[in-house]
Design a protein around this motif. Structure first.
Motif, PDB file in Angstrom:
ATOM      1  N   PRO A   1       0.808  -1.226   0.000  1.00  0.00           N
ATOM      2  CA  PRO A   1       0.000   0.000   0.000  1.00  0.00           C
ATOM      3  C   PRO A   1       0.842   1.278   0.000  1.00  0.00           C
ATOM      4  N   LYS A   2       2.090   1.181   0.468  1.00  0.00           N
ATOM      5  CA  LYS A   2       2.958   2.357   0.537  1.00  0.00           C
ATOM      6  C   LYS A   2       3.795   2.544  -0.730  1.00  0.00           C
ATOM      7  N   PHE A   3       3.743   1.568  -1.637  1.00  0.00           N
ATOM      8  CA  PHE A   3       4.524   1.666  -2.870  1.00  0.00           C
ATOM      9  C   PHE A   3       3.931   2.762  -3.749  1.00  0.00           C
ATOM     10  N   GLU A   4       4.780   3.732  -4.154  1.00  0.00           N
ATOM     11  CA  GLU A   4       4.290   4.918  -4.859  1.00  0.00           C
ATOM     12  C   GLU A   4       4.710   4.982  -6.324  1.00  0.00           C
ATOM     13  N   HIS A   5       5.261   3.905  -6.863  1.00  0.00           N
ATOM     14  CA  HIS A   5       5.635   3.839  -8.282  1.00  0.00           C
ATOM     15  C   HIS A   5       6.741   4.827  -8.661  1.00  0.00           C
ATOM     16  N   ARG A   6       7.512   5.290  -7.689  1.00  0.00           N
ATOM     17  CA  ARG A   6       8.632   6.180  -8.019  1.00  0.00           C
ATOM     18  C   ARG A   6       9.777   5.390  -8.635  1.00  0.00           C
ATOM     19  N   ALA A   7       9.849   4.116  -8.301  1.00  0.00           N
ATOM     20  CA  ALA A   7      10.842   3.217  -8.887  1.00  0.00           C
ATOM     21  C   ALA A   7      10.090   2.032  -9.468  1.00  0.00           C
ATOM     22  N   GLN A   8      10.760   1.239 -10.271  1.00  0.00           N
ATOM     23  CA  GLN A   8      10.126   0.041 -10.785  1.00  0.00           C
ATOM     24  C   GLN A   8       9.846  -0.918  -9.630  1.00  0.00           C
ATOM     25  N   PHE A   9       8.810  -1.702  -9.772  1.00  0.00           N
ATOM     26  CA  PHE A   9       8.460  -2.668  -8.731  1.00  0.00           C
ATOM     27  C   PHE A   9       9.621  -3.614  -8.455  1.00  0.00           C
ATOM     28  N   SER A  10      10.303  -4.055  -9.521  1.00  0.00           N
ATOM     29  CA  SER A  10      11.411  -5.000  -9.346  1.00  0.00           C
ATOM     30  C   SER A  10      12.526  -4.403  -8.502  1.00  0.00           C
ATOM     31  N   THR A  11      12.824  -3.121  -8.700  1.00  0.00           N
ATOM     32  CA  THR A  11      13.859  -2.457  -7.906  1.00  0.00           C
ATOM     33  C   THR A  11      13.438  -2.377  -6.445  1.00  0.00           C
ATOM     34  N   TRP A  12      12.198  -2.002  -6.226  1.00  0.00           N
ATOM     35  CA  TRP A  12      11.645  -1.922  -4.869  1.00  0.00           C
ATOM     36  C   TRP A  12      11.678  -3.289  -4.195  1.00  0.00           C
ATOM     37  N   LEU A  13      11.332  -4.338  -4.942  1.00  0.00           N
ATOM     38  CA  LEU A  13      11.323  -5.698  -4.407  1.00  0.00           C
ATOM     39  C   LEU A  13      12.727  -6.161  -4.054  1.00  0.00           C
ATOM     40  N   PHE A  14      13.698  -5.839  -4.894  1.00  0.00           N
ATOM     41  CA  PHE A  14      15.075  -6.225  -4.602  1.00  0.00           C
ATOM     42  C   PHE A  14      15.605  -5.483  -3.378  1.00  0.00           C
ATOM     43  N   ARG A  15      15.152  -4.256  -3.164  1.00  0.00           N
ATOM     44  CA  ARG A  15      15.581  -3.525  -1.968  1.00  0.00           C
ATOM     45  C   ARG A  15      15.054  -4.223  -0.715  1.00  0.00           C
ATOM     46  N   ILE A  16      13.806  -4.675  -0.764  1.00  0.00           N
ATOM     47  CA  ILE A  16      13.234  -5.412   0.359  1.00  0.00           C
ATOM     48  C   ILE A  16      14.014  -6.708   0.577  1.00  0.00           C
ATOM     49  N   SER A  17      14.321  -7.406  -0.509  1.00  0.00           N
ATOM     50  CA  SER A  17      15.075  -8.660  -0.419  1.00  0.00           C
ATOM     51  C   SER A  17      16.459  -8.416   0.171  1.00  0.00           C
ATOM     52  N   HIS A  18      17.086  -7.335  -0.261  1.00  0.00           N
ATOM     53  CA  HIS A  18      18.396  -6.941   0.266  1.00  0.00           C
ATOM     54  C   HIS A  18      18.334  -6.784   1.784  1.00  0.00           C
ATOM     55  N   ASN A  19      17.318  -6.074   2.270  1.00  0.00           N
ATOM     56  CA  ASN A  19      17.186  -5.844   3.710  1.00  0.00           C
ATOM     57  C   ASN A  19      16.904  -7.140   4.464  1.00  0.00           C
ATOM     58  N   VAL A  20      16.095  -8.014   3.870  1.00  0.00           N
ATOM     59  CA  VAL A  20      15.789  -9.300   4.499  1.00  0.00           C
ATOM     60  C   VAL A  20      17.062 -10.131   4.664  1.00  0.00           C
ATOM     61  N   VAL A  21      17.879 -10.166   3.616  1.00  0.00           N
ATOM     62  CA  VAL A  21      19.121 -10.947   3.659  1.00  0.00           C
ATOM     63  C   VAL A  21      20.081 -10.401   4.707  1.00  0.00           C
ATOM     64  N   TYR A  22      20.257  -9.077   4.736  1.00  0.00           N
ATOM     65  CA  TYR A  22      21.204  -8.500   5.686  1.00  0.00           C
ATOM     66  C   TYR A  22      20.711  -8.626   7.125  1.00  0.00           C
ATOM     67  N   ASP A  23      19.412  -8.538   7.333  1.00  0.00           N
ATOM     68  CA  ASP A  23      18.873  -8.759   8.677  1.00  0.00           C
ATOM     69  C   ASP A  23      19.142 -10.195   9.119  1.00  0.00           C
ATOM     70  N   TRP A  24      18.942 -11.130   8.194  1.00  0.00           N
ATOM     71  CA  TRP A  24      19.179 -12.546   8.496  1.00  0.00           C
ATOM     72  C   TRP A  24      20.650 -12.798   8.807  1.00  0.00           C
ATOM     73  N   MET A  25      21.540 -12.202   8.020  1.00  0.00           N
ATOM     74  CA  MET A  25      22.973 -12.410   8.241  1.00  0.00           C
ATOM     75  C   MET A  25      23.423 -11.818   9.569  1.00  0.00           C
ATOM     76  N   ARG A  26      22.843 -10.682   9.926  1.00  0.00           N
ATOM     77  CA  ARG A  26      23.206 -10.093  11.221  1.00  0.00           C
ATOM     78  C   ARG A  26      22.743 -10.988  12.362  1.00  0.00           C
ATOM     79  N   LYS A  27      21.543 -11.529  12.225  1.00  0.00           N
ATOM     80  CA  LYS A  27      21.017 -12.398  13.280  1.00  0.00           C
ATOM     81  C   LYS A  27      21.808 -13.700  13.382  1.00  0.00           C
ATOM     82  N   LYS A  28      22.202 -14.228  12.256  1.00  0.00           N
ATOM     83  CA  LYS A  28      22.946 -15.487  12.231  1.00  0.00           C
ATOM     84  C   LYS A  28      24.444 -15.286  12.424  1.00  0.00           C
TER      85      LYS A  28
END
Length: 202
Positions: free
Chosen positions: A74-101
């Motif tokens: 709902p907060k996605f505002e189409h300022r970037a492509q969806f794929s770029t936005w999705l990869f940014r989320i994936s990037h954060n998920v991976v780094y959060d996981w690596m920090r925890k592990k």
């Protein structure tokens, strides 16, 4: 109009563009979001598995990324492509996981310690496909060497070169995903390539 054309090119012209599907999903159409998942899950998984080298965890993290994307849609505002936005989320998920592990890279090479005299500017950073089927073993060994070399890069350098060379993203897209400047992306890519050339040199 430009955004639609750009995203249409990204999905190969097969079905509605990402922008159309996102708009439908934002209106509560879960089937539209499922189409987005189907369209992008392969690339998201590929990026994650190349970062953490664990198939099972990569699938879990990819699923987590899509769940977070659905919640944040709902907060996605189409300022970037969806794929770029999705990869940014994936990037954060991976780094959060690596920090925890606590599996952040260790023993990475120092950019300042590279001996430029050992770097061949024409050295390949990826193997050539063998011409004969009986060279499959050589190809597999070379692939293992590349994976080992990638594992010796810092997390930032490894992700940068994967997004550029494997996903084919532009510098501005990578900068958006990794939340850094375009200049930083170019610098990381330069050093990542040089490190790989050095590590893969016979």
């Amino acid at each position: 109009m430009g955004a639609v054309a750009s995203e249409s090119a990204g999905n190969g012209g097969d079905g509605p563009t990402d922008q159309v599907l996102v708009q439908r999903a934002q209106s509560g159409d879960y089937r539209a979001f499922d189409q987005l998942v189907t369209r992008h899950r392969g690339k998201v998984y590929a990026m994650i598995v190349n970062m953490i080298h664990n198939d099972a965890d990569a699938w879990d993290l990819a699923q987590d990324a899509f769940v977070k994307a659905w919640k944040a849609l709902p907060k996605f505002e189409h300022r970037a492509q969806f794929s770029t936005w999705l990869f940014r989320i994936s990037h954060n998920v991976v780094y959060d996981w690596m920090r925890k592990k606590k599996v952040m890279s260790e023993g990475e090479l120092d950019d300042q310690m590279l001996d430029s005299s050992r770097i061949d500017s024409a050295a390949p950073t990826a193997p050539k496909i063998p011409a004969r089927p009986d060279e499959q073993l050589v190809q597999n060994e070379r692939r293992a060497e590349i994976e080992k070399a990638l594992s010796q890069l810092s997390d930032e350098h490894r992700e940068t070169i994967l997004l550029r060379e494997v996903q084919g993203m532009e510098y501005t897209e990578i900068a958006d995903i990794m939340e850094c400047s375009k200049g930083t992306v170019m610098s990381r890519l330069f050093y990542a390539r040089k490190k790989l050339q050095t590590l893969l040199k016979p």
